[in-house]
Design an enzyme around this catalytic site. Structure first.
Site, PDB file in Angstrom:
ATOM      1  N   MET A  34       0.842  -1.204   0.000  1.00 50.87           N
ATOM      2  CA  MET A  34       0.000   0.000   0.000  1.00 50.87           C
ATOM      3  C   MET A  34       0.878   1.254   0.000  1.00 50.87           C
ATOM      4  O   MET A  34       0.383   2.353   0.274  1.00 50.87           O
ATOM      5  CB  MET A  34      -0.928  -0.013   1.211  1.00 50.87           C
ATOM      6  CG  MET A  34      -1.887  -1.201   1.189  1.00 50.87           C
ATOM      7  SD  MET A  34      -3.364  -0.952   2.157  1.00 50.87           S
ATOM      8  CE  MET A  34      -2.675  -0.733   3.780  1.00 50.87           C
ATOM      9  N   GLY A  35       2.168   1.098  -0.270  1.00 46.95           N
ATOM     10  CA  GLY A  35       3.041   2.266  -0.386  1.00 46.95           C
ATOM     11  C   GLY A  35       3.491   2.810   0.956  1.00 46.95           C
ATOM     12  O   GLY A  35       3.385   2.144   1.979  1.00 46.95           O
ATOM     13  N   HIS A  38       8.937   1.361   3.441  1.00 43.41           N
ATOM     14  CA  HIS A  38       9.994   1.391   4.455  1.00 43.41           C
ATOM     15  C   HIS A  38      10.872   0.155   4.277  1.00 43.41           C
ATOM     16  O   HIS A  38      10.668  -0.640   3.333  1.00 43.41           O
ATOM     17  CB  HIS A  38       9.400   1.483   5.867  1.00 43.41           C
ATOM     18  CG  HIS A  38       8.341   0.441   6.140  1.00 43.41           C
ATOM     19  ND1 HIS A  38       8.614  -0.906   6.168  1.00 43.41           N
ATOM     20  CD2 HIS A  38       7.007   0.550   6.372  1.00 43.41           C
ATOM     21  CE1 HIS A  38       7.509  -1.577   6.446  1.00 43.41           C
ATOM     22  NE2 HIS A  38       6.513  -0.722   6.561  1.00 43.41           N
ATOM     23  N   GLU A  39      11.784  -0.047   5.198  1.00 36.84           N
ATOM     24  CA  GLU A  39      12.758  -1.128   5.070  1.00 36.84           C
ATOM     25  C   GLU A  39      12.099  -2.517   5.080  1.00 36.84           C
ATOM     26  O   GLU A  39      12.642  -3.459   4.494  1.00 36.84           O
ATOM     27  CB  GLU A  39      13.813  -0.970   6.188  1.00 36.84           C
ATOM     28  CG  GLU A  39      14.985  -1.924   6.151  1.00 36.84           C
ATOM     29  CD  GLU A  39      15.716  -1.998   4.801  1.00 36.84           C
ATOM     30  OE1 GLU A  39      15.779  -0.973   4.072  1.00 36.84           O
ATOM     31  OE2 GLU A  39      16.226  -3.089   4.482  1.00 36.84           O
ATOM     32  N   GLY A  40      10.937  -2.646   5.715  1.00 32.49           N
ATOM     33  CA  GLY A  40      10.206  -3.921   5.666  1.00 32.49           C
ATOM     34  C   GLY A  40       9.822  -4.256   4.232  1.00 32.49           C
ATOM     35  O   GLY A  40      10.053  -5.366   3.746  1.00 32.49           O
ATOM     36  N   HIS A  41       9.231  -3.258   3.540  1.00 31.81           N
ATOM     37  CA  HIS A  41       8.888  -3.462   2.126  1.00 31.81           C
ATOM     38  C   HIS A  41      10.163  -3.707   1.301  1.00 31.81           C
ATOM     39  O   HIS A  41      10.179  -4.551   0.407  1.00 31.81           O
ATOM     40  CB  HIS A  41       8.191  -2.223   1.562  1.00 31.81           C
ATOM     41  CG  HIS A  41       6.928  -1.824   2.251  1.00 31.81           C
ATOM     42  ND1 HIS A  41       6.812  -0.666   2.987  1.00 31.81           N
ATOM     43  CD2 HIS A  41       5.714  -2.426   2.324  1.00 31.81           C
ATOM     44  CE1 HIS A  41       5.585  -0.556   3.452  1.00 31.81           C
ATOM     45  NE2 HIS A  41       4.888  -1.610   3.085  1.00 31.81           N
ATOM     46  N   GLN A  65     -10.373  -2.924   1.721  1.00 30.41           N
ATOM     47  CA  GLN A  65      -9.905  -3.598   2.934  1.00 30.41           C
ATOM     48  C   GLN A  65      -9.928  -2.695   4.167  1.00 30.41           C
ATOM     49  O   GLN A  65      -9.446  -3.081   5.227  1.00 30.41           O
ATOM     50  CB  GLN A  65      -8.521  -4.213   2.717  1.00 30.41           C
ATOM     51  CG  GLN A  65      -7.392  -3.225   2.562  1.00 30.41           C
ATOM     52  CD  GLN A  65      -6.116  -3.911   2.107  1.00 30.41           C
ATOM     53  OE1 GLN A  65      -6.026  -4.379   0.992  1.00 30.41           O
ATOM     54  NE2 GLN A  65      -5.112  -3.973   2.969  1.00 30.41           N
ATOM     55  N   GLY A 151       5.076 -10.143   3.973  1.00 27.36           N
ATOM     56  CA  GLY A 151       5.775 -10.058   5.254  1.00 27.36           C
ATOM     57  C   GLY A 151       5.038 -10.820   6.347  1.00 27.36           C
ATOM     58  O   GLY A 151       3.801 -10.775   6.416  1.00 27.36           O
ATOM     59  N   SER A 190       3.996   1.360   8.032  1.00 29.45           N
ATOM     60  CA  SER A 190       3.686   2.689   7.491  1.00 29.45           C
ATOM     61  C   SER A 190       2.905   3.500   8.515  1.00 29.45           C
ATOM     62  O   SER A 190       2.968   4.729   8.534  1.00 29.45           O
ATOM     63  CB  SER A 190       2.860   2.563   6.213  1.00 29.45           C
ATOM     64  OG  SER A 190       3.519   1.727   5.292  1.00 29.45           O
TER      65      SER A 190
HETATM   66  P1  AMP Z   1       1.482  -2.894   3.469  1.00 29.29           P
HETATM   67  O1  AMP Z   1       2.013  -1.825   2.568  1.00 29.29           O
HETATM   68  O2  AMP Z   1       1.441  -2.510   4.899  1.00 29.29           O
HETATM   69  O3  AMP Z   1       0.193  -3.498   2.953  1.00 29.29           O
HETATM   70  O4  AMP Z   1       2.547  -4.067   3.410  1.00 29.29           O
HETATM   71  C1  AMP Z   1       2.942  -4.634   2.187  1.00 29.29           C
HETATM   72  C2  AMP Z   1       3.752  -5.868   2.464  1.00 29.29           C
HETATM   73  O5  AMP Z   1       4.902  -5.529   3.240  1.00 29.29           O
HETATM   74  C3  AMP Z   1       2.960  -6.911   3.276  1.00 29.29           C
HETATM   75  O6  AMP Z   1       3.274  -8.207   2.792  1.00 29.29           O
HETATM   76  C4  AMP Z   1       3.493  -6.702   4.663  1.00 29.29           C
HETATM   77  O7  AMP Z   1       3.400  -7.852   5.484  1.00 29.29           O
HETATM   78  C5  AMP Z   1       4.940  -6.351   4.384  1.00 29.29           C
HETATM   79  N1  AMP Z   1       5.522  -5.647   5.536  1.00 29.29           N
HETATM   80  C6  AMP Z   1       5.036  -4.536   6.141  1.00 29.29           C
HETATM   81  N2  AMP Z   1       5.791  -4.231   7.223  1.00 29.29           N
HETATM   82  C7  AMP Z   1       6.765  -5.170   7.296  1.00 29.29           C
HETATM   83  C8  AMP Z   1       7.844  -5.416   8.189  1.00 29.29           C
HETATM   84  N3  AMP Z   1       8.086  -4.632   9.244  1.00 29.29           N
HETATM   85  N4  AMP Z   1       8.643  -6.470   7.963  1.00 29.29           N
HETATM   86  C9  AMP Z   1       8.401  -7.301   6.904  1.00 29.29           C
HETATM   87  N5  AMP Z   1       7.392  -7.131   6.026  1.00 29.29           N
HETATM   88  C10 AMP Z   1       6.582  -6.075   6.210  1.00 29.29           C
END
Ligand code: AMP
Length: 294
Positions: A34-35, A38-41, A65, A151, A190
């Protein structure tokens, strides 16, 4: 890196991107987000780039969602920064559709996954996983990836998407990726930008309570009920924390366990999953116990 905003643009970019790969049997990796990256993405993007000849990122804040009183309108967005991060992390194609591109008319078809959506975020955010299942199905059809990276921060989402993929025979491997954390343990999200300084410093209690739970499980014959009670008490010590749920469940089935039986992680996989609100910001975190996918 090619930026696509419409479905024909995306289809052309993928077709053209795939053509040179066919000769060496390379694959397409896909990272849906969803943009406000960060480092997780970024860790997902790097793994996709390492494992595939072509990597596709989607950035779409999916209204389906979000519940009526959730943060769809104010969800953080920064396209310019996101594109720079995507480029630095090996993405070849970015798909950034508008809501009108994804849902030109109100969709009358939904993808609903049963049972694994009954608890945790499925229970506290009614309809959330219907929106996730529907948008991820559409994105899988549009991108047609060989591998899709998710993630484990959203562990229930991984379980739901894996179930959906199996049930509907999507020809894609779901790759769960480890949670990326701040140095103090807070899982990157995010939504962390919403936190005030005081909320941010107290939010560390989520990961601290998971670490403490690991010790209790390792060192004592604790029951699931006792573990959940202790974790709730620990989180409750943070004044600004408002617990949504703390649950101990089997993973990935997300079915309940016998609450009064001593925990035994030798042969089964379990999840300790948390959702805690700080003001209007809802944070989630989790830890897996036992072997998942082993
Ligand atoms: P989102 O943009 O929040 O929908 O996340 C997009 C993808 O990034 C999803 O598969 C999340 O699980 C993953 N993600 C978000 N935060 C983290 C994180 N801290 N560590 C690993 N993956 C992450």
């Amino acid at each position: 890196m090619i930026v696509c905003r419409t479905i024909p643009e995306l289809r052309t970019a993928i077709r053209n991107g795939k053509a040179p790969l066919l000769a060496n049997e390379s694959t397409v990796g896909f990272v849906p987000t969803m943009g406000f990256l960060h480092e997780g993405h970024a860790s997902l993007m790097r793994q996709s780039a390492e494992e595939n000849g072509l990597s596709v990122l989607s950035i779409f804040v999916n209204p389906l969602q979000f519940g009526p009183n959730e943060d769809f309108e104010r969800y953080p967005r920064n396209e310019e920064r996101d594109l720079a991060i995507a480029e630095q992390n090996g993405i070849d194609i970015v798909f950034i559709p508008s809501v009108e591109v994804m849902y030109p008319t109100k969709p009358l078809t939904k993808v609903l996954v049963d049972q694994v959506t009954a608890r945790l975020c499925g229970a506290s955010r009614p309809g959330h996983f219907d929106g996730v299942g529907t948008v991820v199905s559409k994105l899988f059809h549009l991108v047609q990836p060989d591998r899709a990276y998710f993630g484990m921060k959203d562990a229930q989402q991984v379980a739901v998407i894996q179930q959906m993929t199996d049930d509907l025979n999507f020809p894609v491997s779901i790759i769960p990726c480890p949670i990326v954390r701040e140095p103090d343990g807070l899982a990157l999200s995010s939504r962390n930008v919403y936190l005030s300084a005081e909320q941010r410093s107290q939010a560390v209690v989520l990961s601290q309570s998971l670490k403490q739970a690991e010790k209790w499980v390792k060192e004592t014959d604790i029951t699931a009920a006792e573990l959940v009670a202790r974790v709730k008490a620990m989180i409750g010590e943070a004044q600004l924390a408002d617990i949504d749920y703390v649950e101990w469940l089997q993973y990935p089935s997300l079915q309940a366990t016998e609450p009064e039986a001593p925990i035994n992680t030798a042969s089964e996989c379990y999840i300790l999953a948390l959702a805690v609100k700080f003001g209007s910001t809802r944070l989630i975190d989790n830890h897996l116990f036992g072997t998942f996918g082993g």
